[in-house]
Design a protein around this motif. Structure first.
Motif, PDB file in Angstrom:
ATOM      1  N   GLN A 137      13.858   1.309   6.286  1.00 24.23           N
ATOM      2  CA  GLN A 137      13.029   0.331   7.202  1.00 24.23           C
ATOM      3  C   GLN A 137      11.743   0.480   6.907  1.00 24.23           C
ATOM      4  O   GLN A 137      10.740  -0.415   7.477  1.00 24.23           O
ATOM      5  CB  GLN A 137      13.443   0.531   8.515  1.00 24.23           C
ATOM      6  N   THR A 138      11.289   1.600   6.253  1.00 20.44           N
ATOM      7  CA  THR A 138       9.792   1.827   6.109  1.00 20.44           C
ATOM      8  C   THR A 138       9.227   0.666   5.509  1.00 20.44           C
ATOM      9  O   THR A 138       9.292   0.336   4.257  1.00 20.44           O
ATOM     10  CB  THR A 138       9.534   2.884   5.227  1.00 20.44           C
ATOM     11  N   VAL A 139       8.034   0.072   6.139  1.00 18.47           N
ATOM     12  CA  VAL A 139       7.551  -1.243   5.956  1.00 18.47           C
ATOM     13  C   VAL A 139       6.925  -1.074   4.351  1.00 18.47           C
ATOM     14  O   VAL A 139       6.833  -1.873   3.584  1.00 18.47           O
ATOM     15  CB  VAL A 139       6.566  -1.896   6.741  1.00 18.47           C
ATOM     16  N   ALA A 140       6.167   0.015   4.126  1.00 16.63           N
ATOM     17  CA  ALA A 140       5.318   0.161   3.026  1.00 16.63           C
ATOM     18  C   ALA A 140       6.094   0.943   1.719  1.00 16.63           C
ATOM     19  O   ALA A 140       5.479   0.898   0.526  1.00 16.63           O
ATOM     20  CB  ALA A 140       4.146   1.019   3.411  1.00 16.63           C
ATOM     21  N   THR A 203       8.697   3.503  -4.551  1.00 12.40           N
ATOM     22  CA  THR A 203       7.340   3.767  -4.397  1.00 12.40           C
ATOM     23  C   THR A 203       6.766   3.412  -2.985  1.00 12.40           C
ATOM     24  O   THR A 203       7.516   2.545  -2.117  1.00 12.40           O
ATOM     25  CB  THR A 203       6.537   2.539  -5.389  1.00 12.40           C
ATOM     26  N   TYR A 204       5.553   4.028  -2.734  1.00 15.30           N
ATOM     27  CA  TYR A 204       5.159   3.896  -1.082  1.00 15.30           C
ATOM     28  C   TYR A 204       3.599   3.418  -1.260  1.00 15.30           C
ATOM     29  O   TYR A 204       2.862   4.044  -2.177  1.00 15.30           O
ATOM     30  CB  TYR A 204       5.256   4.981  -0.273  1.00 15.30           C
ATOM     31  N   GLY A 205       3.198   2.702  -0.777  1.00 12.15           N
ATOM     32  CA  GLY A 205       1.856   2.370  -0.655  1.00 12.15           C
ATOM     33  C   GLY A 205       1.347   1.406  -2.007  1.00 12.15           C
ATOM     34  O   GLY A 205       0.155   1.866  -2.455  1.00 12.15           O
ATOM     35  N   ASP A 206       2.185   0.980  -2.758  1.00 14.83           N
ATOM     36  CA  ASP A 206       1.749   0.230  -4.056  1.00 14.83           C
ATOM     37  C   ASP A 206       1.364  -1.130  -3.769  1.00 14.83           C
ATOM     38  O   ASP A 206       1.960  -2.342  -3.848  1.00 14.83           O
ATOM     39  CB  ASP A 206       3.118  -0.046  -4.823  1.00 14.83           C
ATOM     40  N   GLY A 207      -0.048  -1.389  -3.220  1.00 21.89           N
ATOM     41  CA  GLY A 207      -0.816  -2.453  -2.939  1.00 21.89           C
ATOM     42  C   GLY A 207      -0.347  -3.014  -1.639  1.00 21.89           C
ATOM     43  O   GLY A 207      -0.806  -4.266  -1.429  1.00 21.89           O
ATOM     44  N   ASN A 208       0.211  -2.275  -0.764  1.00 16.86           N
ATOM     45  CA  ASN A 208       0.849  -2.891   0.484  1.00 16.86           C
ATOM     46  C   ASN A 208       0.156  -2.093   1.833  1.00 16.86           C
ATOM     47  O   ASN A 208       0.631  -2.168   2.808  1.00 16.86           O
ATOM     48  CB  ASN A 208       2.079  -3.147   0.460  1.00 16.86           C
ATOM     49  N   LEU A 209      -0.799  -1.338   1.268  1.00 16.21           N
ATOM     50  CA  LEU A 209      -1.451  -0.647   2.706  1.00 16.21           C
ATOM     51  C   LEU A 209      -3.007  -1.018   2.759  1.00 16.21           C
ATOM     52  O   LEU A 209      -3.636  -1.370   1.931  1.00 16.21           O
ATOM     53  CB  LEU A 209      -1.268   0.776   2.396  1.00 16.21           C
ATOM     54  N   LYS A 280     -19.059   4.929  12.335  1.00 17.12           N
ATOM     55  CA  LYS A 280     -17.865   4.307  12.062  1.00 17.12           C
ATOM     56  C   LYS A 280     -16.674   4.948  11.672  1.00 17.12           C
ATOM     57  O   LYS A 280     -16.926   6.260  11.471  1.00 17.12           O
ATOM     58  CB  LYS A 280     -17.842   3.199  10.794  1.00 17.12           C
ATOM     59  N   ILE A 281     -15.591   4.614  12.045  1.00 17.88           N
ATOM     60  CA  ILE A 281     -14.285   5.336  11.574  1.00 17.88           C
ATOM     61  C   ILE A 281     -13.347   4.507  11.086  1.00 17.88           C
ATOM     62  O   ILE A 281     -13.219   3.235  11.346  1.00 17.88           O
ATOM     63  CB  ILE A 281     -13.516   5.751  12.849  1.00 17.88           C
ATOM     64  N   VAL A 282     -12.717   4.857   9.702  1.00 21.11           N
ATOM     65  CA  VAL A 282     -12.057   4.123   8.998  1.00 21.11           C
ATOM     66  C   VAL A 282     -10.406   4.555   8.966  1.00 21.11           C
ATOM     67  O   VAL A 282     -10.198   5.701   8.780  1.00 21.11           O
ATOM     68  CB  VAL A 282     -12.404   4.260   7.442  1.00 21.11           C
ATOM     69  N   PHE A 283      -9.863   3.773   9.426  1.00 21.02           N
ATOM     70  CA  PHE A 283      -8.353   4.154   9.551  1.00 21.02           C
ATOM     71  C   PHE A 283      -7.461   3.575   8.282  1.00 21.02           C
ATOM     72  O   PHE A 283      -7.529   2.338   8.083  1.00 21.02           O
ATOM     73  CB  PHE A 283      -7.596   3.687  10.801  1.00 21.02           C
ATOM     74  N   ASN A 284      -6.730   4.363   7.879  1.00 21.04           N
ATOM     75  CA  ASN A 284      -5.979   4.111   6.581  1.00 21.04           C
ATOM     76  C   ASN A 284      -4.236   4.056   6.729  1.00 21.04           C
ATOM     77  O   ASN A 284      -3.948   4.347   8.265  1.00 21.04           O
ATOM     78  CB  ASN A 284      -6.191   4.991   5.306  1.00 21.04           C
ATOM     79  N   ASN A 285      -3.533   3.823   5.959  1.00 22.84           N
ATOM     80  CA  ASN A 285      -2.314   4.006   5.968  1.00 22.84           C
ATOM     81  C   ASN A 285      -1.444   2.575   6.923  1.00 22.84           C
ATOM     82  O   ASN A 285      -0.571   2.947   7.809  1.00 22.84           O
ATOM     83  CB  ASN A 285      -1.622   5.072   6.511  1.00 22.84           C
ATOM     84  N   LEU A 286      -2.081   1.555   6.987  1.00 20.59           N
ATOM     85  CA  LEU A 286      -1.745   0.446   7.767  1.00 20.59           C
ATOM     86  C   LEU A 286      -1.075  -0.649   6.908  1.00 20.59           C
ATOM     87  O   LEU A 286      -1.696  -1.607   6.203  1.00 20.59           O
ATOM     88  CB  LEU A 286      -2.953  -0.280   8.497  1.00 20.59           C
ATOM     89  N   PRO A 287       0.385  -0.927   7.139  1.00 22.91           N
ATOM     90  CA  PRO A 287       0.867  -1.941   6.549  1.00 22.91           C
ATOM     91  C   PRO A 287       0.700  -3.168   7.125  1.00 22.91           C
ATOM     92  O   PRO A 287       0.542  -3.287   8.351  1.00 22.91           O
ATOM     93  CB  PRO A 287       2.264  -1.522   6.285  1.00 22.91           C
ATOM     94  N   LYS A 288       1.146  -4.265   6.398  1.00 25.25           N
ATOM     95  CA  LYS A 288       1.160  -5.826   7.070  1.00 25.25           C
ATOM     96  C   LYS A 288       2.088  -5.665   8.506  1.00 25.25           C
ATOM     97  O   LYS A 288       3.089  -4.989   8.531  1.00 25.25           O
ATOM     98  CB  LYS A 288       1.943  -6.563   6.129  1.00 25.25           C
ATOM     99  N   ASP A 289       1.508  -6.426   9.414  1.00 20.75           N
ATOM    100  CA  ASP A 289       1.718  -6.695  10.601  1.00 20.75           C
ATOM    101  C   ASP A 289       1.910  -5.590  11.550  1.00 20.75           C
ATOM    102  O   ASP A 289       2.467  -5.763  12.817  1.00 20.75           O
ATOM    103  CB  ASP A 289       3.447  -6.897  10.449  1.00 20.75           C
ATOM    104  N   ILE A 290       1.145  -4.579  11.176  1.00 15.98           N
ATOM    105  CA  ILE A 290       0.982  -3.423  12.447  1.00 15.98           C
ATOM    106  C   ILE A 290      -0.016  -3.924  13.399  1.00 15.98           C
ATOM    107  O   ILE A 290      -0.986  -4.644  12.729  1.00 15.98           O
ATOM    108  CB  ILE A 290       0.682  -2.126  11.773  1.00 15.98           C
ATOM    109  N   SER A 291      -0.095  -3.764  14.468  1.00 16.37           N
ATOM    110  CA  SER A 291      -0.795  -4.380  15.313  1.00 16.37           C
ATOM    111  C   SER A 291      -2.044  -3.148  15.979  1.00 16.37           C
ATOM    112  O   SER A 291      -1.578  -2.117  15.934  1.00 16.37           O
ATOM    113  CB  SER A 291      -0.133  -4.893  16.790  1.00 16.37           C
TER     114      SER A 291
END
Length: 386
Positions: A137-140, A203-209, A280-291
């Motif tokens: 189920q892992t989205v990325a 693969t994880y994070g291949d253009g989808n984070l 500023k703070i930058v958050f990473n590891n965010l796939p599509k549809d996370i709120s």
């Protein structure tokens, strides 16, 4: 002479160490070739490679399913191991990976001809199996496509006389990227072959984070550029599908409910942030549809925080609920693009010049004159009466 023998011994030892080291470094996944004879209990390794292109992948266990598809060919004495499309109930066919950042790792599981139902053949044949990964189920994460394994059962023959050894068999394995490639393969040519060492790749994070940047700007004639402001942020989603949010850049502070500084954020959990002007703070590891939901503490219903007016660039603030509290803030979801949320605090005012320029002094002067006039009249009347 003794010295020469000594150096010769040293040289021989060095050569042995070099050969041993070379062998150790050359050791890798065990490859199975199509002409390699196997026994009924030979373990056929299938390798899974998990590659993290970007971000931080969560720990995940990948499981696999083996399905018997059909006979490709067999002699009259042979019987098929299963009915077509039979899923073979095998256990332990899985690979477990821990949480990883950029990089890759390979692990393997094995199957044997006996596990494939070919442990006691009655004749020769060639049989086709589909080995597929049970998609998680892992989205990325991009999950691997199935591979198709053709297993050939052949008589074992005497090396000198070429006579068949009755009841003894050898097995040969070839893997393909598609069912059609396996069915169309011949002894002379085959396309779409797959090495067992490269059977499955995820693969994880291949253009989808994506990233979310939270920044703060102070403006206005009375804005205090040294002041810090406090925010609450919460990322929401199914924890079985999304990994933790990772802090990529931090020019402020981020703390959990126990006041501990953090570098990653769990889902569905509020965190407290402090930021000053141009931080500023930058958050990473965010796939599509996370709120996400964010609000600035102490903001009232009329968008005020003390003497500041709170706004968000290019966004109309709305009610958000975090930890049971509903306040004005920002809420949205990541949608195939990086996100920036810019809070702006404005403090305008009128400088104190030391002189009041409105009409209050003139009203006061008129009042004094009126009072003086009344006093004179009363004084004149008193004198007349005397």
């Amino acid at each position: 002479m003794k010295l020469k023998k000594f150096f010769a011994g040293v040289l021989a030892a060095a050569m042995m160490l070099t050969v041993g080291a070379t062998a150790a470094f050359a050791e890798g996944p065990a490859a199975i070739t199509h002409n390699q004879a196997l026994t009924a209990t030979s373990e056929i390794p299938l390798y899974k490679t998990y590659e993290v292109k970007n971000g931080t992948a969560p720990a995940e266990t990948f499981s696999f399913q083996v399905k018997y598809l059909q006979v490709i060919r067999q002699d009259k004495a042979a019987t098929a191991p299963y009915n077509n499309e039979t899923v073979i109930n095998l256990t332990g066919k899985e690979t477990a990976f821990g949480s990883m950042t950029k990089g890759s790792e390979s692990k393997s599981f094995t199957v044997t001809p006996t596990e494939l139902g070919l442990g006691n053949p009655t004749g020769t044949g060639k049989y086709l199996y589909e080995i597929s990964e049970n998609a998680g189920q892992t989205v990325a994460t991009t999950y691997a496509a199935p591979v198709y394994m053709a297993v050939t059962v052949a008589h074992k023959v005497d090396a000198e006389t070429n006579q068949i050894k009755t009841g003894e068999y050898e097995y040969y394995v070839t893997m393909f990227s598609s069912k059609e490639a396996a069915l169309n393969a011949t002894g002379d040519s085959a396309t779409g072959k797959v090495n067992n060492t490269e059977a499955f790749t995820n693969t994880y994070g291949d253009g989808n984070l994506y990233t979310l940047t939270l920044d703060k700007t102070v403006q206005g004639s009375f804005g205090d550029l040294g002041e810090t402001f406090t925010f609450v942020i919460e990322f929401t989603g199914d924890a079985n599908k999304y990994a933790n949010v990772v802090v990529e850049t931090n020019q402020g502070t981020i703390k959990d409910a126990d006041d501990n500084a953090v570098t990653s954020l769990a889902l569905n959990t509020p965190y407290t942030i402090t930021l000053g002007h141009k931080n500023k703070i930058v958050f990473n590891n965010l796939p599509k549809d996370i709120s996400y939901k964010i609000y600035e503490k102490n903001t009232t219903d009329d968008s005020k925080n003390g003497q500041y007016t709170v706004s968000v660039a290019d966004t109309t603030m709305q009610n958000v609920t975090i930890d049971g509290k509903t306040v004005l803030g920002v809420t949205d979801s990541v949608n195939n693009a990086n996100v920036t949320v810019s809070f702006v605090n404005t403090h305008e005012g009128t400088p104190d010049m030391g002189v009041v320029l409105d009409n209050a002094p003139y009203i006061a002067m008129l009042a004094i004159v009126a009072i003086g006039g009344v006093a004179l009249m009363l004084n004149k009347r008193r004198r007349d009466e005397e």
